[in-house]
Design a protein around this motif. Structure first.
Motif, mmCIF file in Angstrom:
data_model
loop_
_atom_site.group_PDB
_atom_site.id
_atom_site.type_symbol
_atom_site.label_atom_id
_atom_site.label_comp_id
_atom_site.label_asym_id
_atom_site.label_seq_id
_atom_site.Cartn_x
_atom_site.Cartn_y
_atom_site.Cartn_z
ATOM 1 N N LYS A 54 0.829 -1.208 0.000
ATOM 2 C CA LYS A 54 0.000 0.000 0.000
ATOM 3 C C LYS A 54 0.869 1.265 0.000
ATOM 4 C CE LYS A 54 -4.037 0.221 0.655
ATOM 5 N NZ LYS A 54 -5.200 0.385 -0.202
ATOM 6 N N GLY A 55 1.980 1.234 0.722
ATOM 7 C CA GLY A 55 2.886 2.380 0.739
ATOM 8 C C GLY A 55 3.483 2.630 -0.631
ATOM 9 N N LYS A 56 3.915 1.567 -1.301
ATOM 10 C CA LYS A 56 4.474 1.717 -2.652
ATOM 11 C C LYS A 56 3.410 2.192 -3.640
ATOM 12 C CE LYS A 56 8.248 -1.572 -2.208
ATOM 13 N NZ LYS A 56 8.779 -2.888 -2.606
ATOM 14 N N PHE A 57 2.189 1.675 -3.503
ATOM 15 C CA PHE A 57 1.093 2.089 -4.384
ATOM 16 C C PHE A 57 0.789 3.577 -4.210
ATOM 17 C CE2 PHE A 57 -3.538 2.681 -5.006
ATOM 18 C CZ PHE A 57 -3.608 2.393 -6.370
ATOM 19 N N ASN A 58 0.699 4.030 -2.963
ATOM 20 C CA ASN A 58 0.437 5.450 -2.707
ATOM 21 C C ASN A 58 1.587 6.334 -3.174
ATOM 22 O OD1 ASN A 58 -2.216 5.774 -1.473
ATOM 23 N ND2 ASN A 58 -1.431 4.451 0.130
ATOM 24 N N PHE A 87 -6.299 16.627 -1.829
ATOM 25 C CA PHE A 87 -7.353 15.977 -1.047
ATOM 26 C C PHE A 87 -7.060 14.509 -0.731
ATOM 27 C CE2 PHE A 87 -9.813 19.577 -2.824
ATOM 28 C CZ PHE A 87 -10.160 20.147 -1.614
ATOM 29 N N MET A 88 -6.367 13.824 -1.607
ATOM 30 C CA MET A 88 -6.062 12.424 -1.349
ATOM 31 C C MET A 88 -4.845 12.278 -0.443
ATOM 32 S SD MET A 88 -8.529 10.897 -2.646
ATOM 33 C CE MET A 88 -8.012 9.226 -2.415
ATOM 34 N N ASN A 89 -3.997 13.267 -0.401
ATOM 35 C CA ASN A 89 -2.834 13.308 0.486
ATOM 36 C C ASN A 89 -2.010 12.017 0.410
ATOM 37 O OD1 ASN A 89 -1.062 14.414 2.241
ATOM 38 N ND2 ASN A 89 -2.510 14.694 3.910
ATOM 39 N N PHE A 90 -1.559 11.696 -0.791
ATOM 40 C CA PHE A 90 -0.833 10.457 -1.018
ATOM 41 C C PHE A 90 0.475 10.391 -0.236
ATOM 42 C CE2 PHE A 90 -3.239 10.808 -5.130
ATOM 43 C CZ PHE A 90 -4.089 9.745 -4.880
ATOM 44 N N GLN A 121 3.638 7.616 3.931
ATOM 45 C CA GLN A 121 4.423 7.649 5.161
ATOM 46 C C GLN A 121 3.794 6.786 6.247
ATOM 47 O OE1 GLN A 121 3.445 10.084 7.984
ATOM 48 N NE2 GLN A 121 5.061 9.231 9.229
ATOM 49 N N LEU A 122 2.476 6.860 6.393
ATOM 50 C CA LEU A 122 1.797 6.053 7.414
ATOM 51 C C LEU A 122 1.920 4.557 7.141
ATOM 52 C CD1 LEU A 122 -1.527 7.947 8.241
ATOM 53 C CD2 LEU A 122 0.308 7.339 9.807
ATOM 54 N N HIS A 123 1.754 4.156 5.900
ATOM 55 C CA HIS A 123 1.859 2.732 5.577
ATOM 56 C C HIS A 123 3.273 2.206 5.833
ATOM 57 C CE1 HIS A 123 -2.114 1.643 4.167
ATOM 58 N NE2 HIS A 123 -2.179 2.770 3.489
#
Length: 160
Positions: A50-54, A102-105, A110-112
């Protein structure tokens, strides 16, 4: 006033419950911890993906947001750009900026990655404890409670 005397001599029993004994390590506790460790590794890999995707989405929407104004500025000086083309570029730049904002990728990325590290750390602590000879380990019930509490905390606060 009189001095208060405190007895600090060590005792081998709990003052709350002198009959309490430590839970010894058996296969049942080890199997449960290994199961939790496997789940932690799965969740760690999920957060890595998910981190790499974002991060990819951040670049996909962020780079055009930088390049489009540069293209508009440089081509406007060299040639007189058609107003329709200019409008399309400005609108598309606004869309890219809006999605990015708005999506704040970047924050999601960073969170993932942060939770990937936390899941990994908890998994390693389980593996480390299981490598220690049973006689030298922390009491099984204390360790299980600590791991369960940390695991539940991670699951309740982790991003989707």
């Amino acid at each position: 006033m009189s001095d208060v005397k405190i007895d600090i001599t060590p005792t081998s029993v709990s003052e709350d419950d002198p009959t309490r004994k430590e839970l010894l390590w058996y296969k049942r506790q080890e199997k449960l911890l290994l199961k939790w460790s496997d789940e932690l590794i799965i969740k760690k890999k999920h957060h890595n993906r998910k981190g790499k995707f974002n991060m990819k989405l951040y670049y996909i929407f962020g780079i055009p947001n930088i390049i489009i104004p540069l293209v508009i500025g440089s081509t406007e000086l060299l040639t007189n750009m058609d107003s329709l083309t200019l409008s399309i570029l400005l609108i598309s730049n606004s869309v890219f900026a809006g999605v990015t904002t708005f999506m704040n990728f970047s924050k999601k990325t960073q969170l993932h990655f942060e939770y990937e590290a936390k899941y990994s750390e908890l998994s390693v602590s389980i593996e480390k404890e299981l490598c220690i000879p049973k006689a030298h380990r922390v009491a099984a019930d204390v360790f299980l409670e600590r791991i369960q509490s940390a695991y539940n905390n991670l699951n309740s606060n982790a991003p989707e």
